[in-house]
Design a protein around this motif. Structure first.
Motif, PDB file in Angstrom:
ATOM      1  N   UNK A  11     -14.593 -27.666 -28.420  1.00 60.83           N
ATOM      2  CA  UNK A  11     -15.808 -27.676 -27.736  1.00 60.83           C
ATOM      3  C   UNK A  11     -16.116 -27.056 -26.422  1.00 60.83           C
ATOM      4  N   UNK A  12     -14.716 -26.971 -25.831  1.00 67.94           N
ATOM      5  CA  UNK A  12     -14.876 -26.072 -24.377  1.00 67.94           C
ATOM      6  C   UNK A  12     -14.752 -24.768 -24.856  1.00 67.94           C
ATOM      7  N   UNK A  13     -14.186 -24.321 -25.739  1.00 73.32           N
ATOM      8  CA  UNK A  13     -13.976 -22.927 -26.139  1.00 73.32           C
ATOM      9  C   UNK A  13     -15.614 -22.402 -26.605  1.00 73.32           C
ATOM     10  N   UNK A  14     -16.170 -23.020 -27.427  1.00 75.43           N
ATOM     11  CA  UNK A  14     -17.681 -22.888 -27.692  1.00 75.43           C
ATOM     12  C   UNK A  14     -18.618 -22.798 -26.683  1.00 75.43           C
ATOM     13  N   UNK A  15     -18.720 -23.967 -25.812  1.00 75.46           N
ATOM     14  CA  UNK A  15     -19.355 -24.133 -24.673  1.00 75.46           C
ATOM     15  C   UNK A  15     -19.017 -22.895 -23.658  1.00 75.46           C
ATOM     16  N   UNK A  16     -18.032 -22.813 -23.356  1.00 73.58           N
ATOM     17  CA  UNK A  16     -17.370 -21.910 -22.487  1.00 73.58           C
ATOM     18  C   UNK A  16     -17.517 -20.415 -22.620  1.00 73.58           C
ATOM     19  N   UNK A  43     -28.929 -41.536 -27.847  1.00 71.91           N
ATOM     20  CA  UNK A  43     -30.020 -40.506 -27.846  1.00 71.91           C
ATOM     21  C   UNK A  43     -29.646 -39.262 -26.814  1.00 71.91           C
ATOM     22  N   UNK A  44     -28.679 -39.656 -26.130  1.00 70.94           N
ATOM     23  CA  UNK A  44     -28.057 -38.559 -24.996  1.00 70.94           C
ATOM     24  C   UNK A  44     -27.463 -37.126 -25.796  1.00 70.94           C
ATOM     25  N   UNK A  45     -27.047 -37.792 -27.129  1.00 75.63           N
ATOM     26  CA  UNK A  45     -26.482 -36.386 -28.015  1.00 75.63           C
ATOM     27  C   UNK A  45     -27.480 -35.323 -28.162  1.00 75.63           C
ATOM     28  N   UNK A  46     -28.854 -35.785 -28.267  1.00 73.57           N
ATOM     29  CA  UNK A  46     -29.886 -34.574 -28.434  1.00 73.57           C
ATOM     30  C   UNK A  46     -29.798 -33.699 -27.165  1.00 73.57           C
ATOM     31  N   UNK A  47     -29.681 -34.157 -25.753  1.00 72.04           N
ATOM     32  CA  UNK A  47     -29.706 -33.309 -24.638  1.00 72.04           C
ATOM     33  C   UNK A  47     -28.229 -32.624 -24.863  1.00 72.04           C
ATOM     34  N   UNK A  48     -27.346 -32.808 -25.133  1.00 71.08           N
ATOM     35  CA  UNK A  48     -26.190 -31.954 -25.523  1.00 71.08           C
ATOM     36  C   UNK A  48     -26.373 -31.180 -26.511  1.00 71.08           C
ATOM     37  N   UNK A  49     -27.347 -31.144 -27.383  1.00 69.12           N
ATOM     38  CA  UNK A  49     -27.504 -30.216 -28.447  1.00 69.12           C
ATOM     39  C   UNK A  49     -28.382 -29.289 -27.943  1.00 69.12           C
ATOM     40  N   UNK A  50     -29.451 -29.511 -27.126  1.00 71.10           N
ATOM     41  CA  UNK A  50     -30.047 -28.707 -26.444  1.00 71.10           C
ATOM     42  C   UNK A  50     -29.373 -27.574 -25.516  1.00 71.10           C
ATOM     43  N   UNK A  51     -28.328 -28.111 -24.688  1.00 69.29           N
ATOM     44  CA  UNK A  51     -27.440 -27.546 -24.027  1.00 69.29           C
ATOM     45  C   UNK A  51     -26.488 -26.470 -24.537  1.00 69.29           C
ATOM     46  N   UNK A  52     -26.124 -27.175 -25.833  1.00 67.86           N
ATOM     47  CA  UNK A  52     -25.259 -26.078 -26.922  1.00 67.86           C
ATOM     48  C   UNK A  52     -26.262 -24.972 -27.318  1.00 67.86           C
ATOM     49  N   UNK A  53     -27.359 -25.290 -27.632  1.00 65.64           N
ATOM     50  CA  UNK A  53     -28.445 -24.126 -28.127  1.00 65.64           C
ATOM     51  C   UNK A  53     -28.729 -23.014 -27.017  1.00 65.64           C
ATOM     52  N   UNK A  54     -28.813 -23.636 -25.817  1.00 61.88           N
ATOM     53  CA  UNK A  54     -29.129 -22.624 -24.839  1.00 61.88           C
ATOM     54  C   UNK A  54     -27.922 -21.718 -24.512  1.00 61.88           C
ATOM     55  N   UNK A  55     -26.865 -22.129 -24.339  1.00 58.73           N
ATOM     56  CA  UNK A  55     -25.718 -21.184 -24.360  1.00 58.73           C
ATOM     57  C   UNK A  55     -25.486 -20.664 -25.760  1.00 58.73           C
ATOM     58  N   UNK A  56     -25.639 -21.127 -26.613  1.00 62.04           N
ATOM     59  CA  UNK A  56     -25.536 -20.558 -27.944  1.00 62.04           C
ATOM     60  C   UNK A  56     -26.562 -19.371 -28.306  1.00 62.04           C
ATOM     61  N   UNK A  95     -20.425 -35.177 -29.922  1.00 63.01           N
ATOM     62  CA  UNK A  95     -21.316 -35.295 -31.331  1.00 63.01           C
ATOM     63  C   UNK A  95     -22.508 -34.472 -30.976  1.00 63.01           C
ATOM     64  N   UNK A  96     -23.091 -34.468 -29.792  1.00 61.93           N
ATOM     65  CA  UNK A  96     -24.158 -33.503 -29.544  1.00 61.93           C
ATOM     66  C   UNK A  96     -23.964 -32.247 -29.762  1.00 61.93           C
ATOM     67  N   UNK A  97     -22.740 -31.643 -29.154  1.00 64.19           N
ATOM     68  CA  UNK A  97     -22.180 -30.163 -29.374  1.00 64.19           C
ATOM     69  C   UNK A  97     -21.785 -30.100 -30.624  1.00 64.19           C
ATOM     70  N   UNK A  98     -20.926 -30.892 -31.241  1.00 58.36           N
ATOM     71  CA  UNK A  98     -20.452 -30.593 -32.679  1.00 58.36           C
ATOM     72  C   UNK A  98     -21.516 -30.470 -33.723  1.00 58.36           C
TER      73      UNK A  98
END
Length: 452
Positions: free
Chosen positions: A18-23, A91-104, A266-269
């Motif tokens: 998860x760090x590798x993908x987000x990083x 519900x917070x997992x949705x926020x981390x999905x958004x963060x993943x999408x932005x850097x994605x 779970x949000x990132x994955x």
């Protein structure tokens, strides 16, 4: 075997991955000076212009390349995956999905730039590209083993995440909602997918060019209607998402509670599972685009992550949270179904049809991904045997118990991401250089500085 694969899965989808993908995404976003966010408007203009065809060599238009990649990414992850993320991470997992999408978006941009820049012709004169080719042509012989690993993992993983798992989801959805026998769904998918993929990437792109926009817009429209019907509750839902993202979610109803780490994990994955940014799958489709400018295609490609996660996944997530069904203990497609049904009459039919169409198009897109991985090893002689095997696997997937296949496919997806992310980091100077050289011309409408 399940225990072994499960142990490997726990490692490859652990914190380091998860760090590798987000990083990687964050590094690319900084190196690109926020281009995916700053140039979102011009990217949509390029996408619409790409419907008329592209300037340069390739098999499909730039727009069709995006739709082909979206056909593979908009799938069960947008319905069942979002529900699973919320059920396990709150519900917070949705926020981390958004963060993943932005850097994605930065990751997807870099993938497509490299895919077009380093693509090559196959024996039949068609373009082949993707991580295995930008590793081979961009990093040299010492790194070629990394490309071999990606192609091997991709060819095998496709039969799980892009074929049997999707077929199983369609068959279950049709049986639950409309009482359609599983064998009938299997036959329809067998014939439908076969008729499309036997025509190659041009036919896949043609079908995706019509079906993907229709299904995505239809799903979004239904979701927006539900949100407008409950607009007074939206501020509290947004507050719940943000609060849960940074402080976790207490146990309530059938929901067991989740801490901040679970929300992030779970949000990132699930975000990655949905939009595939970093997996290296989408650039295989973008490499076939008719274009002479890799940066232009990169800008179009990054919209795939925005559309998939920021738009489609958000609609599913908001409906689930507005309904309150996430507190019942349900998960997966069952949670999405109960959420839509709670807010709109016939909601379970909407989810069933959406799941079936999304999964059907995923089988089309992933067939091309797997095919190109096979071509990397065997050349064009491997195409027809692969297509036949792909179609034959569909009815088996529809009627089988796939708990182990889910686990194996999920593990192979992570193993695909590792060589791809390493390559993107090593090739990032090329991405930054090409962007600096060609972006001004694209924005000014003058693309005389081109070339792959």
């Amino acid at each position: 075997m399940s225990a072994i694969v499960g142990a490997v899965n726990g490692v490859v989808w652990g914190p380091l991955m998860l760090v590798l993908i987000l990083g990687t995404g964050a590094y690319l976003m900084v190196g690109l000076r926020g281009l995916p966010v700053r140039q979102l408007g011009p990217a949509f203009k390029l996408m619409l212009a790409g419907r008329k065809g592209g300037a340069g060599e390739g098999e499909i238009s730039p727009f069709q390349a995006l739709m082909t990649s979206l056909s593979a990414t908009i799938g069960t992850g947008n319905i069942a995956g979002v529900a699973t993320a919320i059920a396990l991470g709150g519900p917070g997992a949705l926020f981390w999905m958004w963060c993943t999408a932005l850097v994605g978006m930065a990751t997807k941009y870099a993938e497509a730039v490299c895919a077009v820049h380093f693509r090559e012709h196959d024996g039949a004169g068609n373009f082949s590209g993707g991580p295995m080719y930008y590793i081979k042509n961009g990093l040299g012989k010492n790194w070629q083993w990394l490309g071999v690993c990606f192609a091997l993992f991709g060819a095998i993983a496709g039969f799980g995440i892009g074929n049997t798992v999707q077929a199983n989801s369609v068959a279950d959805a049709m049986q639950d909602a409309f009482n359609v026998p599983i064998w009938l769904s299997a036959v329809v998918m067998f014939v439908g997918v076969g008729l499309v993929i036997l025509g190659g990437v041009k036919r896949i792109a043609s079908v995706a060019g019509y079906l993907v926009p229709f299904m995505a817009i239809s799903y979004l429209c239904v979701g927006i209607v539900i949100l407008l019907m409950n607009i007074s509750a939206l501020p509290s839902v947004l507050s719940l998402i943000l609060h849960s993202a940074f402080s976790g979610t207490a146990a309530v109803g059938g929901f067991a509670g989740a801490g901040i780490v679970a929300a992030i994990r779970f949000g990132v994955a699930r975000g990655i599972f949905s939009n595939e940014a970093g997996l290296g799958s989408a650039p295989i489709a973008h490499a076939a685009a008719k274009t002479n400018n890799s940066v232009r295609q990169g800008m179009i490609a990054m919209l795939g992550t925005f559309i998939d996660t920021i738009l489609v996944c958000s609609v599913t997530g908001f409906v689930i949270l507005l309904s309150g069904e996430w507190q019942t203990g349900a998960t997966g497609a069952a949670l999405s179904t109960s959420a839509f049904e709670a807010l709109i009459p016939g909601g379970h039919y909407i989810v069933a049809v959406g799941l079936a169409v999304f999964a059907f198009t995923t089988m089309l897109g992933w067939s091309y991904y797997g095919e190109r991985c096979v071509v990397y090893f065997f050349g064009e002689r491997g195409v027809m045997p692969f297509r036949v095997a792909w179609v034959l696997a569909i009815p088996l997937g529809a009627m089988a118990n796939l708990s182990f296949i889910w686990l194996l496919a999920d593990t192979l997806n992570a193993l695909m991401a590792i060589p791809n992310l390493i390559a993107l980091l090593l090739l990032s100077p090329v991405v930054f250089k090409l962007t600096k050289e060609r972006l001004p011309g694209i924005l000014a409408g003058d693309e005389r500085v081109s070339g792959h």
